[in-house]
Design an enzyme around this catalytic site. Sequence first.
Site, PDB file in Angstrom:
ATOM      1  N   ARG A 245      -4.907 -11.952  10.596  1.00 32.99           N
ATOM      2  CA  ARG A 245      -5.906 -12.206   9.277  1.00 32.99           C
ATOM      3  C   ARG A 245      -6.157 -13.008   8.161  1.00 32.99           C
ATOM      4  NH1 ARG A 245      -4.322  -6.236   7.231  1.00 32.99           N
ATOM      5  NH2 ARG A 245      -4.157  -6.921   4.965  1.00 32.99           N
TER       6      ARG A 245
ATOM      7  N   ARG B 112      -6.408 -22.995   6.711  1.00 34.61           N
ATOM      8  CA  ARG B 112      -7.358 -23.698   5.669  1.00 34.61           C
ATOM      9  C   ARG B 112      -6.976 -25.733   5.408  1.00 34.61           C
ATOM     10  NH1 ARG B 112      -7.236 -19.866   0.741  1.00 34.61           N
ATOM     11  NH2 ARG B 112      -9.104 -18.414   1.106  1.00 34.61           N
TER      12      ARG B 112
ATOM     13  N   ARG C  96       5.238   2.803   7.704  1.00 36.19           N
ATOM     14  CA  ARG C  96       6.311   2.260   7.026  1.00 36.19           C
ATOM     15  C   ARG C  96       6.352   2.599   5.579  1.00 36.19           C
ATOM     16  NH1 ARG C  96      10.013  -0.667   9.728  1.00 36.19           N
ATOM     17  NH2 ARG C  96      10.013  -1.991   8.044  1.00 36.19           N
TER      18      ARG C  96
ATOM     19  N   ARG D 195       8.843  -9.358  -1.584  1.00 32.85           N
ATOM     20  CA  ARG D 195       7.999 -10.248  -2.244  1.00 32.85           C
ATOM     21  C   ARG D 195       8.740  -9.330  -3.481  1.00 32.85           C
ATOM     22  NH1 ARG D 195       2.297  -8.167  -1.835  1.00 32.85           N
ATOM     23  NH2 ARG D 195       2.523  -5.913  -2.434  1.00 32.85           N
TER      24      ARG D 195
ATOM     25  N   GLU E 265      10.326  -5.479  -3.233  1.00 30.13           N
ATOM     26  CA  GLU E 265       9.866  -4.894  -2.512  1.00 30.13           C
ATOM     27  C   GLU E 265      10.631  -5.050  -1.649  1.00 30.13           C
ATOM     28  OE1 GLU E 265       5.472  -4.685  -2.157  1.00 30.13           O
ATOM     29  OE2 GLU E 265       4.913  -4.847  -3.836  1.00 30.13           O
TER      30      GLU E 265
ATOM     31  N   TYR F 170      -5.337   1.629   8.373  1.00 30.27           N
ATOM     32  CA  TYR F 170      -5.188   0.844   7.281  1.00 30.27           C
ATOM     33  C   TYR F 170      -6.307   0.470   6.133  1.00 30.27           C
ATOM     34  CZ  TYR F 170      -2.980  -2.340   4.050  1.00 30.27           C
ATOM     35  OH  TYR F 170      -2.329  -2.868   2.378  1.00 30.27           O
TER      36      TYR F 170
ATOM     37  N   ASP G  82      -7.999  -0.894   2.993  1.00 24.78           N
ATOM     38  CA  ASP G  82      -7.807  -1.591   2.095  1.00 24.78           C
ATOM     39  C   ASP G  82      -8.764  -0.871   0.356  1.00 24.78           C
ATOM     40  OD1 ASP G  82      -6.341  -3.213   2.059  1.00 24.78           O
ATOM     41  OD2 ASP G  82      -7.844  -5.334   2.205  1.00 24.78           O
TER      42      ASP G  82
HETATM   43  P1  FAD Z   1      -3.917   7.424  -1.747  1.00 24.57           P
HETATM   44  O1  FAD Z   1      -3.706   6.134  -2.621  1.00 24.57           O
HETATM   45  O2  FAD Z   1      -2.890   7.747  -0.941  1.00 24.57           O
HETATM   46  O3  FAD Z   1      -4.126   8.956  -2.104  1.00 24.57           O
HETATM   47  C1  FAD Z   1      -4.245  10.094  -1.773  1.00 24.57           C
HETATM   48  C2  FAD Z   1      -3.787  11.111  -2.902  1.00 24.57           C
HETATM   49  O4  FAD Z   1      -4.101  12.043  -1.907  1.00 24.57           O
HETATM   50  C3  FAD Z   1      -2.471  10.646  -3.397  1.00 24.57           C
HETATM   51  O5  FAD Z   1      -3.038  10.808  -4.712  1.00 24.57           O
HETATM   52  C4  FAD Z   1      -1.334  12.251  -2.982  1.00 24.57           C
HETATM   53  O6  FAD Z   1      -0.780  12.378  -3.384  1.00 24.57           O
HETATM   54  C5  FAD Z   1      -2.919  12.721  -2.511  1.00 24.57           C
HETATM   55  N1  FAD Z   1      -2.442  14.668  -1.926  1.00 24.57           N
HETATM   56  C6  FAD Z   1      -2.039  15.015  -0.095  1.00 24.57           C
HETATM   57  N2  FAD Z   1      -1.445  15.158   0.231  1.00 24.57           N
HETATM   58  C7  FAD Z   1      -1.725  16.063  -0.983  1.00 24.57           C
HETATM   59  C8  FAD Z   1      -1.891  17.697  -1.238  1.00 24.57           C
HETATM   60  N3  FAD Z   1      -0.996  18.351  -0.464  1.00 24.57           N
HETATM   61  N4  FAD Z   1      -1.703  18.474  -2.720  1.00 24.57           N
HETATM   62  C9  FAD Z   1      -2.450  17.481  -3.500  1.00 24.57           C
HETATM   63  N5  FAD Z   1      -2.691  16.690  -3.245  1.00 24.57           N
HETATM   64  C10 FAD Z   1      -2.545  15.175  -2.137  1.00 24.57           C
HETATM   65  N6  FAD Z   1      -5.801  -2.700  -1.539  1.00 24.57           N
HETATM   66  C11 FAD Z   1      -6.440  -3.466  -1.810  1.00 24.57           C
HETATM   67  O7  FAD Z   1      -7.494  -3.697  -1.384  1.00 24.57           O
HETATM   68  N7  FAD Z   1      -5.815  -4.673  -1.968  1.00 24.57           N
HETATM   69  C12 FAD Z   1      -4.695  -4.756  -1.624  1.00 24.57           C
HETATM   70  O8  FAD Z   1      -3.708  -5.595  -2.885  1.00 24.57           O
HETATM   71  C13 FAD Z   1      -3.470  -3.520  -1.739  1.00 24.57           C
HETATM   72  N8  FAD Z   1      -2.097  -3.362  -1.491  1.00 24.57           N
HETATM   73  C14 FAD Z   1      -1.704  -2.924  -1.174  1.00 24.57           C
HETATM   74  C15 FAD Z   1      -0.284  -2.375  -1.363  1.00 24.57           C
HETATM   75  C16 FAD Z   1       0.563  -1.154  -0.835  1.00 24.57           C
HETATM   76  C17 FAD Z   1       1.875  -1.187  -0.634  1.00 24.57           C
HETATM   77  C18 FAD Z   1      -0.223  -0.296  -0.049  1.00 24.57           C
HETATM   78  C19 FAD Z   1       0.219   0.803   0.346  1.00 24.57           C
HETATM   79  C20 FAD Z   1      -1.459  -0.544   0.147  1.00 24.57           C
HETATM   80  C21 FAD Z   1      -2.132  -1.000  -0.365  1.00 24.57           C
HETATM   81  N9  FAD Z   1      -3.473  -1.343  -0.784  1.00 24.57           N
HETATM   82  C22 FAD Z   1      -4.816  -2.325  -0.982  1.00 24.57           C
HETATM   83  C23 FAD Z   1      -4.271  -0.020   0.195  1.00 24.57           C
HETATM   84  C24 FAD Z   1      -4.725   1.033  -1.082  1.00 24.57           C
HETATM   85  O9  FAD Z   1      -3.653   1.630  -2.081  1.00 24.57           O
HETATM   86  C25 FAD Z   1      -6.120   1.679  -0.405  1.00 24.57           C
HETATM   87  O10 FAD Z   1      -6.554   1.628   0.025  1.00 24.57           O
HETATM   88  C26 FAD Z   1      -6.091   3.339  -1.825  1.00 24.57           C
HETATM   89  O11 FAD Z   1      -5.294   3.392  -1.622  1.00 24.57           O
HETATM   90  C27 FAD Z   1      -6.400   4.105  -0.411  1.00 24.57           C
HETATM   91  O12 FAD Z   1      -6.852   5.360  -1.167  1.00 24.57           O
HETATM   92  P2  FAD Z   1      -6.531   6.760  -1.049  1.00 24.57           P
HETATM   93  O13 FAD Z   1      -7.594   7.825  -1.716  1.00 24.57           O
HETATM   94  O14 FAD Z   1      -7.143   7.037   0.674  1.00 24.57           O
HETATM   95  O15 FAD Z   1      -5.298   6.788  -0.347  1.00 24.57           O
HETATM   96  N1  UDP Z   2       3.016 -12.986   6.945  1.00 28.87           N
HETATM   97  C1  UDP Z   2       3.340 -14.015   6.635  1.00 28.87           C
HETATM   98  N2  UDP Z   2       3.781 -14.357   5.737  1.00 28.87           N
HETATM   99  C2  UDP Z   2       4.006 -14.144   4.798  1.00 28.87           C
HETATM  100  C3  UDP Z   2       3.145 -13.309   4.232  1.00 28.87           C
HETATM  101  C4  UDP Z   2       2.584 -12.890   5.192  1.00 28.87           C
HETATM  102  O1  UDP Z   2       4.161 -13.633   7.487  1.00 28.87           O
HETATM  103  O2  UDP Z   2       4.136 -14.992   3.487  1.00 28.87           O
HETATM  104  C5  UDP Z   2       2.213 -12.013   7.975  1.00 28.87           C
HETATM  105  C6  UDP Z   2       2.947 -10.740   8.337  1.00 28.87           C
HETATM  106  O3  UDP Z   2       2.659 -10.178   9.624  1.00 28.87           O
HETATM  107  C7  UDP Z   2       1.698  -9.648   7.346  1.00 28.87           C
HETATM  108  C8  UDP Z   2       0.751 -10.776   7.747  1.00 28.87           C
HETATM  109  O4  UDP Z   2       0.710 -11.854   8.007  1.00 28.87           O
HETATM  110  O5  UDP Z   2       2.003  -8.033   7.747  1.00 28.87           O
HETATM  111  C9  UDP Z   2      -0.636 -10.172   6.835  1.00 28.87           C
HETATM  112  O6  UDP Z   2      -0.294 -10.214   5.225  1.00 28.87           O
HETATM  113  P1  UDP Z   2      -0.957  -9.689   4.340  1.00 28.87           P
HETATM  114  O7  UDP Z   2      -0.309 -10.217   3.455  1.00 28.87           O
HETATM  115  O8  UDP Z   2      -2.491  -9.209   4.285  1.00 28.87           O
HETATM  116  O9  UDP Z   2      -0.636  -7.975   4.317  1.00 28.87           O
HETATM  117  P2  UDP Z   2      -0.300  -6.573   3.914  1.00 28.87           P
HETATM  118  O10 UDP Z   2       0.495  -6.521   2.858  1.00 28.87           O
HETATM  119  O11 UDP Z   2      -1.871  -6.762   2.595  1.00 28.87           O
HETATM  120  O12 UDP Z   2      -0.422  -5.727   4.937  1.00 28.87           O
END
Ligand code: FAD
Ligand code: UDP
Length: 382
Positions: free
Chosen positions: A181, A185, A258, A289, A314, A362, A364
């Site tokens: 993914r 470029r 994770r 990062r 992180e 996973y 977004d």
């Molecule tokens: P969640 O946000 O996990 O919401 C679920 C909720 O349910 C939580 O608040 C939890 O507390 C609640 N819950 C669970 N069990 C119970 C229970 N028993 N009773 C009451 N409440 C409960 N997406 C992007 O598009 N761009 C990004 O740059 C991006 N970066 C990310 C970076 C990280 C580190 C992570 C982990 C995710 C990232 N994502 C990103 C993905 C994004 O976080 C998710 O797409 C989105 O938050 C999912 O929403 P959700 O409602 O499915 O889950």
């Molecule tokens: N990745 C890497 N070097 C970087 C950034 C990303 O090798 O500097 C790799 C890493 O394996 C990562 C994958 O590219 O799991 C996808 O990166 P992305 O930023 O999309 O990961 P996210 O944190 O959003 O899952």
Amino acid sequence: MNIKQYHFLIVGAGLYGATFAYEATRRGLRCLVIEKREHRGGNIYCENIEGINVHKYGAHIFHTSNKEVWDFVNAIVPFNRYTNSPIANYKGELYNLPFNMNTFYQMWKVKTPGEAQLIINEQRQKALDDMRSRGYSSPRNLEEQALLLVGKDIYEKLIKGYTEKQWGRKCVDLPSFIIKRLPVRLTFDNNYFNDKYQGIPVGGYNRLIDGLLTGIETKVNVDFFEDRAYWESIADKVVYTGPIDQYYNYQFGHLQYRTVHFETELLNISNYQGNAVINYTEKDVPYTRVIEHKHFEMFGADVDSIHKTVVTKESSTEWQPGMEPYYPVNDERNNAIYEKYRILADRETNVHFGGRLAEYKYYDMAPVIEKAFHDVNSLVKE
Ligand code: FAD
Ligand code: UDP
């Protein structure tokens, strides 16, 4: 006659639950949202520290090519022009990401796409020849995939260390799709995403969640499992967004994740690293990062308008029960366990499972919104 108090009890006030509640309420259905954390928003929640919105559960950048989703979120809160352009730091050398002409110049001093292509092709050919000499022609793991995509130099400096820290597994033991993914470029373009639209809500993600949940009854600090029978009794249907294995009492075993450890500091300077995201790609730096949150929303001279900054290191570790689940580990073992839970979920008539934890996927943010739109449409039609 409907004798229950609510049409939907929504478990979880994350982006999925909030979008579902918004769309169902718009159709005239009564919703109650319960959330076990002390705040709404799930993982997109921001904590305001000294006027800076801190992405408490990891950096979140909204990006999509779906105009309907982009218009939907912008009607709730306008989005700014933030464009993700992370920098990689490898042993003190800086490289632009994703892999583009700036990266190739920094790596090899090449100035034209033709010169870059020559080096990449040479390194790719070497990787292909090595694979063929061992008797196969398509990549079997992430390392081989990366070598075929960008060659040895970039793999060793910008991919290997980062990926092994992020996933806690050797690149030769990881599936190749993880790396596919990342864009490669032959233009001078540091935009990390290929999507048409991206940005951060002006004023932070809480505005998006607050907008979605306006006028909808929400209770925080409420865990569904503490009084499951009661919560199930008050609504026609439950929309569950928590971990699916927990819903079924882990009867087929725990799903693995994770988890991410965040170390956040408030510093008395206005600008710490000059960019929102800097990846540390060598294996000996323990974190993956460093995020400097103000750069998501403050640009140019605005960066100096607050003489403070918040930075978060992180690092990623293996999840244990009791920790926050972040990234589903969609390997064969976990996918097989999830499949067993999914079969039970598909048989339910009064419970619907949606979002990252309930679907063990996973997602977004934009796809989560698309899925909630789709699910409300199909559930409300029934
Ligand atoms: P969640 O946000 O996990 O919401 C679920 C909720 O349910 C939580 O608040 C939890 O507390 C609640 N819950 C669970 N069990 C119970 C229970 N028993 N009773 C009451 N409440 C409960 N997406 C992007 O598009 N761009 C990004 O740059 C991006 N970066 C990310 C970076 C990280 C580190 C992570 C982990 C995710 C990232 N994502 C990103 C993905 C994004 O976080 C998710 O797409 C989105 O938050 C999912 O929403 P959700 O409602 O499915 O889950
Ligand atoms: N990745 C890497 N070097 C970087 C950034 C990303 O090798 O500097 C790799 C890493 O394996 C990562 C994958 O590219 O799991 C996808 O990166 P992305 O930023 O999309 O990961 P996210 O944190 O959003 O899952």
